[in-house]
Design a protein around this motif. Sequence first.
Motif, PDB file in Angstrom:
ATOM      1  N   LEU A   1      -6.366  58.389 -23.624  1.00 36.56           N
ATOM      2  CA  LEU A   1      -7.491  59.148 -24.165  1.00 36.56           C
ATOM      3  C   LEU A   1      -8.588  59.187 -23.117  1.00 36.56           C
ATOM      4  O   LEU A   1      -8.579  58.423 -22.153  1.00 36.56           O
ATOM      5  CB  LEU A   1      -8.050  58.494 -25.434  1.00 36.56           C
ATOM      6  CG  LEU A   1      -7.096  58.162 -26.557  1.00 36.56           C
ATOM      7  CD1 LEU A   1      -6.603  56.725 -26.473  1.00 36.56           C
ATOM      8  CD2 LEU A   1      -7.758  58.398 -27.901  1.00 36.56           C
TER       9      LEU A   1
ATOM     10  N   GLN B   1     -13.095  59.944 -22.808  1.00 33.51           N
ATOM     11  CA  GLN B   1     -14.345  60.064 -23.565  1.00 33.51           C
ATOM     12  C   GLN B   1     -15.446  60.579 -22.665  1.00 33.51           C
ATOM     13  O   GLN B   1     -15.667  60.047 -21.575  1.00 33.51           O
ATOM     14  CB  GLN B   1     -14.736  58.714 -24.162  1.00 33.51           C
ATOM     15  CG  GLN B   1     -15.955  58.745 -25.068  1.00 33.51           C
ATOM     16  CD  GLN B   1     -16.205  57.433 -25.774  1.00 33.51           C
ATOM     17  OE1 GLN B   1     -15.892  56.356 -25.259  1.00 33.51           O
ATOM     18  NE2 GLN B   1     -16.739  57.487 -26.984  1.00 33.51           N
TER      19      GLN B   1
ATOM     20  N   LEU C   1     -14.341  61.733 -27.992  1.00 31.76           N
ATOM     21  CA  LEU C   1     -13.038  61.131 -27.723  1.00 31.76           C
ATOM     22  C   LEU C   1     -11.952  62.196 -27.800  1.00 31.76           C
ATOM     23  O   LEU C   1     -11.810  62.889 -28.806  1.00 31.76           O
ATOM     24  CB  LEU C   1     -12.757  60.022 -28.741  1.00 31.76           C
ATOM     25  CG  LEU C   1     -13.497  58.718 -28.510  1.00 31.76           C
ATOM     26  CD1 LEU C   1     -13.536  57.880 -29.784  1.00 31.76           C
ATOM     27  CD2 LEU C   1     -12.840  57.928 -27.384  1.00 31.76           C
TER      28      LEU C   1
ATOM     29  N   TRP D   1      -7.813  62.872 -27.175  1.00 34.85           N
ATOM     30  CA  TRP D   1      -6.488  62.297 -26.982  1.00 34.85           C
ATOM     31  C   TRP D   1      -5.727  63.132 -25.953  1.00 34.85           C
ATOM     32  O   TRP D   1      -5.695  64.365 -26.046  1.00 34.85           O
ATOM     33  CB  TRP D   1      -5.749  62.279 -28.312  1.00 34.85           C
ATOM     34  CG  TRP D   1      -4.359  61.770 -28.267  1.00 34.85           C
ATOM     35  CD1 TRP D   1      -3.959  60.465 -28.191  1.00 34.85           C
ATOM     36  CD2 TRP D   1      -3.160  62.545 -28.332  1.00 34.85           C
ATOM     37  NE1 TRP D   1      -2.578  60.387 -28.203  1.00 34.85           N
ATOM     38  CE2 TRP D   1      -2.068  61.647 -28.284  1.00 34.85           C
ATOM     39  CE3 TRP D   1      -2.902  63.914 -28.425  1.00 34.85           C
ATOM     40  CZ2 TRP D   1      -0.751  62.074 -28.321  1.00 34.85           C
ATOM     41  CZ3 TRP D   1      -1.584  64.350 -28.464  1.00 34.85           C
ATOM     42  CH2 TRP D   1      -0.523  63.432 -28.414  1.00 34.85           C
TER      43      TRP D   1
ATOM     44  N   GLU E   1       0.868  60.608 -25.434  1.00 38.07           N
ATOM     45  CA  GLU E   1       1.459  59.318 -25.739  1.00 38.07           C
ATOM     46  C   GLU E   1       2.898  59.275 -25.266  1.00 38.07           C
ATOM     47  O   GLU E   1       3.565  60.309 -25.114  1.00 38.07           O
ATOM     48  CB  GLU E   1       1.403  59.037 -27.244  1.00 38.07           C
ATOM     49  CG  GLU E   1       2.206  59.998 -28.094  1.00 38.07           C
ATOM     50  CD  GLU E   1       2.123  59.724 -29.588  1.00 38.07           C
ATOM     51  OE1 GLU E   1       1.435  58.776 -30.025  1.00 38.07           O
ATOM     52  OE2 GLU E   1       2.771  60.478 -30.354  1.00 38.07           O
TER      53      GLU E   1
ATOM     54  N   ASN F   1       4.521  62.897 -26.250  1.00 38.00           N
ATOM     55  CA  ASN F   1       3.785  63.963 -26.942  1.00 38.00           C
ATOM     56  C   ASN F   1       2.515  64.191 -26.150  1.00 38.00           C
ATOM     57  O   ASN F   1       1.891  63.225 -25.689  1.00 38.00           O
ATOM     58  CB  ASN F   1       3.436  63.560 -28.377  1.00 38.00           C
ATOM     59  CG  ASN F   1       4.659  63.407 -29.245  1.00 38.00           C
ATOM     60  OD1 ASN F   1       5.424  64.339 -29.439  1.00 38.00           O
ATOM     61  ND2 ASN F   1       4.852  62.206 -29.784  1.00 38.00           N
TER      62      ASN F   1
ATOM     63  N   PRO G   1      -1.837  69.847 -26.201  1.00 39.46           N
ATOM     64  CA  PRO G   1      -1.569  71.153 -25.575  1.00 39.46           C
ATOM     65  C   PRO G   1      -2.661  71.577 -24.594  1.00 39.46           C
ATOM     66  O   PRO G   1      -2.382  72.304 -23.646  1.00 39.46           O
ATOM     67  CB  PRO G   1      -1.496  72.106 -26.777  1.00 39.46           C
ATOM     68  CG  PRO G   1      -1.076  71.247 -27.910  1.00 39.46           C
ATOM     69  CD  PRO G   1      -1.732  69.921 -27.671  1.00 39.46           C
TER      70      PRO G   1
ATOM     71  N   TYR H   1      -9.186  55.828 -21.292  1.00 40.86           N
ATOM     72  CA  TYR H   1      -8.673  54.657 -21.977  1.00 40.86           C
ATOM     73  C   TYR H   1      -7.171  54.782 -22.212  1.00 40.86           C
ATOM     74  O   TYR H   1      -6.661  55.894 -22.450  1.00 40.86           O
ATOM     75  CB  TYR H   1      -9.319  54.500 -23.363  1.00 40.86           C
ATOM     76  CG  TYR H   1     -10.781  54.189 -23.387  1.00 40.86           C
ATOM     77  CD1 TYR H   1     -11.722  55.188 -23.654  1.00 40.86           C
ATOM     78  CD2 TYR H   1     -11.240  52.891 -23.203  1.00 40.86           C
ATOM     79  CE1 TYR H   1     -13.083  54.900 -23.720  1.00 40.86           C
ATOM     80  CE2 TYR H   1     -12.601  52.597 -23.262  1.00 40.86           C
ATOM     81  CZ  TYR H   1     -13.496  53.609 -23.518  1.00 40.86           C
ATOM     82  OH  TYR H   1     -14.845  53.319 -23.580  1.00 40.86           O
TER      83      TYR H   1
ATOM     84  N   SER I   1      -3.022  51.659 -28.038  1.00 40.92           N
ATOM     85  CA  SER I   1      -1.963  51.790 -29.021  1.00 40.92           C
ATOM     86  C   SER I   1      -2.618  52.257 -30.315  1.00 40.92           C
ATOM     87  O   SER I   1      -3.176  51.450 -31.044  1.00 40.92           O
ATOM     88  CB  SER I   1      -1.265  50.446 -29.227  1.00 40.92           C
ATOM     89  OG  SER I   1      -0.404  50.510 -30.348  1.00 40.92           O
ATOM     90  N   LEU I   2      -2.573  53.545 -30.579  1.00 38.71           N
ATOM     91  CA  LEU I   2      -3.290  54.093 -31.730  1.00 38.71           C
ATOM     92  C   LEU I   2      -2.535  53.904 -33.039  1.00 38.71           C
ATOM     93  O   LEU I   2      -3.151  53.885 -34.108  1.00 38.71           O
ATOM     94  CB  LEU I   2      -3.566  55.582 -31.536  1.00 38.71           C
ATOM     95  CG  LEU I   2      -4.497  55.969 -30.404  1.00 38.71           C
ATOM     96  CD1 LEU I   2      -4.667  57.482 -30.347  1.00 38.71           C
ATOM     97  CD2 LEU I   2      -5.851  55.278 -30.551  1.00 38.71           C
ATOM     98  N   THR I   3      -1.236  53.785 -32.945  1.00 40.78           N
ATOM     99  CA  THR I   3      -0.433  53.731 -34.166  1.00 40.78           C
ATOM    100  C   THR I   3       0.331  52.420 -34.294  1.00 40.78           C
ATOM    101  O   THR I   3       1.110  52.252 -35.207  1.00 40.78           O
ATOM    102  CB  THR I   3       0.564  54.898 -34.218  1.00 40.78           C
ATOM    103  OG1 THR I   3       1.369  54.855 -33.045  1.00 40.78           O
ATOM    104  CG2 THR I   3      -0.164  56.218 -34.292  1.00 40.78           C
TER     105      THR I   3
END
Lengths: 112, 114
Positions: free
Chosen positions: B37, B39, B45, B47, B50, B58, B61, B94, B97-99
């Motif tokens: 990501l 900022q 922020l 993204w 990943e 992913n 776009p 940055y 691990s978002l998920t």
Amino acid sequence: DIVMTQSPDSLAVSLGERATINCKSSQSVLYSSNNENYLAWYQQKPGQPPKVLIYWASTRESGVPDRFSGSGSGTDFTLTINNLQAEDVAVYYCHQYYTTPYTFGQGTNLEI
Amino acid sequence: QVQIQQWGAGLLKPSETLSLTCAVYGGSFGGYYWSWLRQTPGKGLEWIGEINDSGSTNYNPSLKSRVTLSLDTSKNQFSLKLSSVTAADTAVYYCASLTGTRRWGQGTLVTVSS
């Protein structure tokens, strides 16, 4: 893209009082197959990376004080901070991880 | 407790390629997607993309044409390359691990200037 809109942009609350931050997503982030809302709340202090407070809309991260709570479902969510402390001064973000591209709200600046 | 450390060049000239790497310590690398990501004061922020431990990716776009994500599972590391940078790519970058663990790296300020 899912647009996350927070309100207010800035908030001033007295010590010991309650702060309420709202977040609205442009489409539902509730996944019907597991009935989970793919919504998290982050706190960011100057010079630091964001720190997760809440995920799955209402699950508090380990170590986060219980004065922080999250609620809501579908497209409307709320972060509530009870008994505000001086160390809670920060910018707060909501974040959807329902679908890529993951997106964040614009942030709410919380002041004492 | 999972910790993430990131590093990379902080000053680039226009048209150069941004290159950053993150290392994951103290926890499982596999089974999660690892994100990049950035900022900025103006755009907040954003993204970037990943990658998981199988190399599945992913991308946002808006940046996909310039982004390459890679990983080295033997070192628990993952990397970002962003090509043809301009001043608009100046930001704090940055990894996170978002998920999964929801841990973030410390951030790297990348400045693009001639």
